[in-house]
Write a protein that holds these residues in place. Structure first.
Motif, short mmCIF file in Angstrom:
data_model
loop_
_atom_site.label_atom_id
_atom_site.label_comp_id
_atom_site.label_asym_id
_atom_site.label_seq_id
_atom_site.Cartn_x
_atom_site.Cartn_y
_atom_site.Cartn_z
N ILE A 168 -4.63 26.15 -5.55
CA ILE A 168 -4.13 24.78 -5.51
C ILE A 168 -3.79 24.45 -4.05
O ILE A 168 -3.27 25.31 -3.33
N ALA A 169 -4.04 23.22 -3.67
CA ALA A 169 -3.59 22.76 -2.35
C ALA A 169 -3.17 21.30 -2.44
O ALA A 169 -3.86 20.48 -3.05
N HIS A 170 -2.06 20.99 -1.83
CA HIS A 170 -1.67 19.59 -1.70
C HIS A 170 -2.60 18.89 -0.70
O HIS A 170 -3.30 19.54 0.08
N ASP A 171 -2.58 17.56 -0.74
CA ASP A 171 -3.58 16.80 0.02
C ASP A 171 -3.62 17.18 1.51
O ASP A 171 -4.71 17.35 2.07
N LYS A 220 -5.54 20.48 2.03
CA LYS A 220 -6.86 20.71 1.41
C LYS A 220 -7.91 21.16 2.41
O LYS A 220 -8.78 21.96 2.07
N THR A 241 -6.62 23.16 -9.64
CA THR A 241 -6.38 21.76 -9.99
C THR A 241 -7.61 20.94 -9.55
O THR A 241 -8.40 21.37 -8.71
N GLY A 242 -7.74 19.75 -10.13
CA GLY A 242 -9.01 19.03 -10.04
C GLY A 242 -9.56 18.78 -8.66
O GLY A 242 -10.70 19.15 -8.35
N THR A 243 -8.77 18.16 -7.81
CA THR A 243 -9.28 17.80 -6.49
C THR A 243 -9.46 19.03 -5.63
O THR A 243 -10.45 19.17 -4.90
N THR A 244 -8.51 19.94 -5.72
CA THR A 244 -8.64 21.20 -4.97
C THR A 244 -9.92 21.93 -5.36
O THR A 244 -10.67 22.41 -4.50
N SER A 272 -6.09 17.01 -12.22
CA SER A 272 -5.44 16.88 -10.92
C SER A 272 -3.94 17.16 -11.08
O SER A 272 -3.36 16.90 -12.15
N GLY A 273 -3.33 17.67 -10.01
CA GLY A 273 -1.92 18.05 -10.09
C GLY A 273 -1.01 16.98 -10.67
O GLY A 273 -0.29 17.22 -11.64
N PRO A 274 -1.04 15.77 -10.12
CA PRO A 274 -0.13 14.73 -10.62
C PRO A 274 -0.40 14.33 -12.06
O PRO A 274 0.44 13.69 -12.70
N ASP A 301 -0.92 21.12 -12.55
CA ASP A 301 0.04 22.21 -12.26
C ASP A 301 0.57 22.79 -13.57
O ASP A 301 0.74 24.01 -13.70
N PHE A 353 -1.28 28.80 -3.48
CA PHE A 353 -0.88 27.40 -3.56
C PHE A 353 -0.46 26.96 -2.17
O PHE A 353 0.62 27.32 -1.69
N HIS A 384 5.04 14.27 -8.60
CA HIS A 384 5.05 15.37 -9.58
C HIS A 384 5.76 16.60 -9.03
O HIS A 384 5.43 17.73 -9.37
N VAL A 424 5.51 20.84 -9.74
CA VAL A 424 5.30 21.88 -8.72
C VAL A 424 6.39 22.94 -8.85
O VAL A 424 6.13 24.15 -8.85
O1 LIG Z 1 -1.09 18.07 -6.70
C1 LIG Z 1 -1.50 19.20 -6.69
C2 LIG Z 1 -0.59 20.33 -6.83
O2 LIG Z 1 0.74 19.97 -7.04
C3 LIG Z 1 -2.93 19.48 -6.51
O3 LIG Z 1 -3.73 18.64 -7.32
P1 LIG Z 1 -5.18 18.29 -6.84
O4 LIG Z 1 -5.89 19.56 -6.51
O5 LIG Z 1 -5.85 17.59 -7.97
O6 LIG Z 1 -5.01 17.39 -5.64
#
Ligand SMILES: O=C(CO)COP(=O)(O)O
Length: 126
Positions: free
Chosen positions: A10-13, A16, A38-41, A59-61, A65, A82, A92, A96
């Motif tokens: 997982i990575a936050h924006d 990434k 998570t989806g985008t990651t 996706s995380g939000p 997660d 992560f 969210h 987390v």
């Molecule tokens: O928000 C996230 C982890 O808290 C990651 O979600 P995405 O990979 O979908 O951006």
């Protein structure tokens, strides 16, 4: 869901790009694993290393997660990598925190930044 033992990525924006580079640089080791993300990651990881076996969750939000937390609770996740953004407020945040809590409850290795991830990854047995 993913079936069998897997690694969670997982990575936050803001992290990434770091995760994409981590996946590219470590694709040989990562290719030994089933990966859940998570989806985008997961999309970014696949762009960077298309041969990896990545299952993309929400996706995380939107619950991703929590899905990974559920997989930890059922014993499917061997380690959590992560890349957390500590500088951006997130809607969210409670998810987390809950995910990190479950990683602690179930005592799985958890790397929250790149420096730890590169030390952890080679120590895991696929
Ligand atoms: O928000 C996230 C982890 O808290 C990651 O979600 P995405 O990979 O979908 O951006």
């Amino acid at each position: 869901m993913a079936g069998g033992k897997c690694l969670a990525l997982i990575a936050h924006d803001q992290k990434k790009d770091d995760m994409a580079e981590f996946a590219r640089a470590n694709r040989d080791i990562l290719s030994r694993w089933k990966i859940v993300a998570t989806g985008t990651t997961g999309g970014r990881v696949l762009d960077a290393a298309p041969d990896l076996d990545v299952t993309r969750l929400k996706s995380g939000p939107l619950g991703g997660d929590q899905q990974i937390g559920a997989l930890i609770s059922t014993g499917e996740v061997v380690a959590l990598i992560f890349f957390v953004d500590p500088l951006t407020p997130m809607p969210h945040d409670v998810d987390v925190k809950a995910l990190m809590r479950l990683a602690i409850v179930y005592d799985i290795p958890m790397a929250l930044n790149h420096a730890t991830a590169i030390k952890l990854l080679p120590t895991l047995e696929a």
